[in-house]
Design a protein around this motif. Structure first.
Motif, PDB file in Angstrom:
ATOM      1  N   MET A  21      42.590  53.913  36.086  1.00  0.00           N
ATOM      2  CA  MET A  21      41.361  54.025  36.870  1.00  0.00           C
ATOM      3  C   MET A  21      41.742  54.073  38.345  1.00  0.00           C
ATOM      4  O   MET A  21      42.856  53.697  38.719  1.00  0.00           O
ATOM      5  N   LEU A  22      40.797  54.545  39.166  1.00  0.00           N
ATOM      6  CA  LEU A  22      41.013  54.585  40.608  1.00  0.00           C
ATOM      7  C   LEU A  22      40.081  53.552  41.231  1.00  0.00           C
ATOM      8  O   LEU A  22      38.866  53.740  41.281  1.00  0.00           O
ATOM      9  N   SER A  23      40.672  52.427  41.663  1.00  0.00           N
ATOM     10  CA  SER A  23      39.900  51.316  42.210  1.00  0.00           C
ATOM     11  C   SER A  23      40.173  51.182  43.701  1.00  0.00           C
ATOM     12  O   SER A  23      41.305  51.368  44.159  1.00  0.00           O
ATOM     13  N   TYR A  24      39.121  50.843  44.452  1.00  0.00           N
ATOM     14  CA  TYR A  24      39.279  50.616  45.898  1.00  0.00           C
ATOM     15  C   TYR A  24      38.235  49.615  46.361  1.00  0.00           C
ATOM     16  O   TYR A  24      37.329  49.237  45.608  1.00  0.00           O
ATOM     17  N   ASP A  25      38.371  49.178  47.596  1.00  0.00           N
ATOM     18  CA  ASP A  25      37.381  48.270  48.161  1.00  0.00           C
ATOM     19  C   ASP A  25      36.922  48.757  49.531  1.00  0.00           C
ATOM     20  O   ASP A  25      37.698  49.337  50.297  1.00  0.00           O
TER      21      ASP A  25
END
Length: 394
Positions: free
Chosen positions: A163-167
């Motif tokens: 998955m491509l996770s960011y904040d």
């Protein structure tokens, strides 16, 4: 639905983890001093009792393998370990936790610097090789512009994450982060290019330059993310980080002593009454469109233009997310999200009558769709930060 910064070791109890489950969460990312193998195993045992999954982000062997050292078989590289050493470290950590049903996988690095990506890619490959049934995970920094897009693409192409996770935390003491939507536009396009889901951390804590969210603001952060195709909602943070860590951390869903704040009840309501049912509808679908209607779009995102399903918009500003199934069916789903967290909205979307033959609105309470009498348009009357989901049969 997950969270970072769970209760600290002395509050890692069935009661506390039951409160997490009751608030609608289904996984925890370790932190808050749950960072040695004994307390991690205790956390996994507690999570198992209440039905939560755990992504382990603080195992010392994994930190050494993926963060503190560079994986290289060139012995001249400073601060390096060999590929064989990295395999051993990962296997040692895996052997600590693989017996727990609650164990979901490892976080291999939070907000990794770009220079670390080649070594991180090797860590991901080793994790897939040694632990193929568990999730390797990493979360990216926020950003905008071509340089940031290139970094995200390099991360995806080097690490091949699931998955491509960011904040990005858009609720500033000075107002709304002007680059929030531009960041989402990049993440959405790169996740679609790689055919992987996008995840995000939403803001659930006050800290330096960032305000304590209201329930509508938390809902807005979630719904605008859903409109951009998000498949995983993660909260930063659940427990209040100790202000002594710096960044002037204030209230989260709990205070430092574990007292629930109003945001705990807000999250519980949103997660259980809205996000869980609407997420079940959207999770198997593919984001086809994410546009801003009835406003000049922020820098980066697209504004609305008519197409074969939607012919026009009017009324209040909204973020429109349209979704398609994985097969060739022509049915579409449309999420209409209030662009504002501080005001109610009424947004109208006109439909192409040569394509759309039936319009149904989703009721999260019953998890059923009800057909509208009017097939020519959608009129969404939305509370601050709220959204509505429609199915367009074609």
């Amino acid at each position: 639905m997950g969270l970072f910064w769970p209760p600290p070791p002395y509050q890692t109890t069935v009661e506390r983890y039951g409160e997490i489950r009751d608030a609608g969460f289904n996984f925890v990312i370790t932190g808050n001093y749950v960072d040695d193998q004994a307390i991690i195993r205790h956390s996994l045992a507690i999570a198992e009792q209440v039905g939560l999954k755990v992504l382990v982000s603080s195992d010392p062997d994994v930190q050494n393998m993926a963060r503190r050292f560079t994986i290289s078989d060139d012995r001249s590289v400073p601060m390096s370990i060999t590929t064989a050493d990295a395999r051993t470290l990962l296997t040692n950590a895996l052997n600590q936790y693989r017996g727990f049903e609650s164990f979901a996988g490892f976080s291999l690095g939070d907000e990794p610097p770009e220079a670390q990506l080649p070594s991180l890619g090797k860590a991901f490959a080793i994790a897939r090789e040694q632990a193929p049934t568990y999730t390797p995970y990493s979360n990216l920094v926020p950003g905008t512009g071509d340089g940031y897009r290139a970094m995200v693409r390099r991360f995806v192409d080097t690490c091949h994450p699931p998955m491509l996770s960011y904040d990005r935390y858009p609720l500033l003491t000075s107002g709304e982060d002007p680059n929030y939507f531009g960041n989402w536009a990049i993440i959405r396009s790169e996740a679609l290019r790689a055919n992987i889901p996008s995840w995000v951390f939403v803001q659930s804590v006050e800290y330096s330059g960032h305000r304590f969210p209201t329930q509508p603001e938390l809902l807005w952060n979630i719904n605008t993310s859903l409109a951009y195709g998000c498949k995983g909602i993660q909260y930063f943070t659940y427990w209040q980080p100790d202000p002594a860590r710096g960044e002037s951390f204030g209230r989260a869903l709990t205070t430092l002593d574990g007292t629930h704040t109003p945001l705990y009840d807000a999250a519980k309501t949103i997660n259980t009454n809205w996000l869980r049912p609407v997420g079940a509808e959207l999770k198997p679908l593919i984001s086809e469109l994410a546009v801003h209607a009835n406003e000049t779009p922020p820098a980066g995102p697209a504004g609305f233009t008519p197409d074969s399903y939607l012919t026009g918009t009017s009324g209040s500003a909204a973020v429109l997310g349209r979704f398609r199934p994985t097969d060739a069916a022509r049915t579409r789903w449309l999420l209409v999200a209030n662009r504002q967290s501080g005001a109610s909205a009424t947004s109208t979307v006109s439909l192409n009558q040569t394509t759309v033959t039936k319009v149904s609105v989703f009721d999260p309470a019953t998890r059923a769709y009800t057909a509208q009498t009017d097939k020519t348009k959608i009129v969404a009357t939305l509370a601050p930060g709220a959204a509505a989901l429609y199915r367009l049969d074609a």
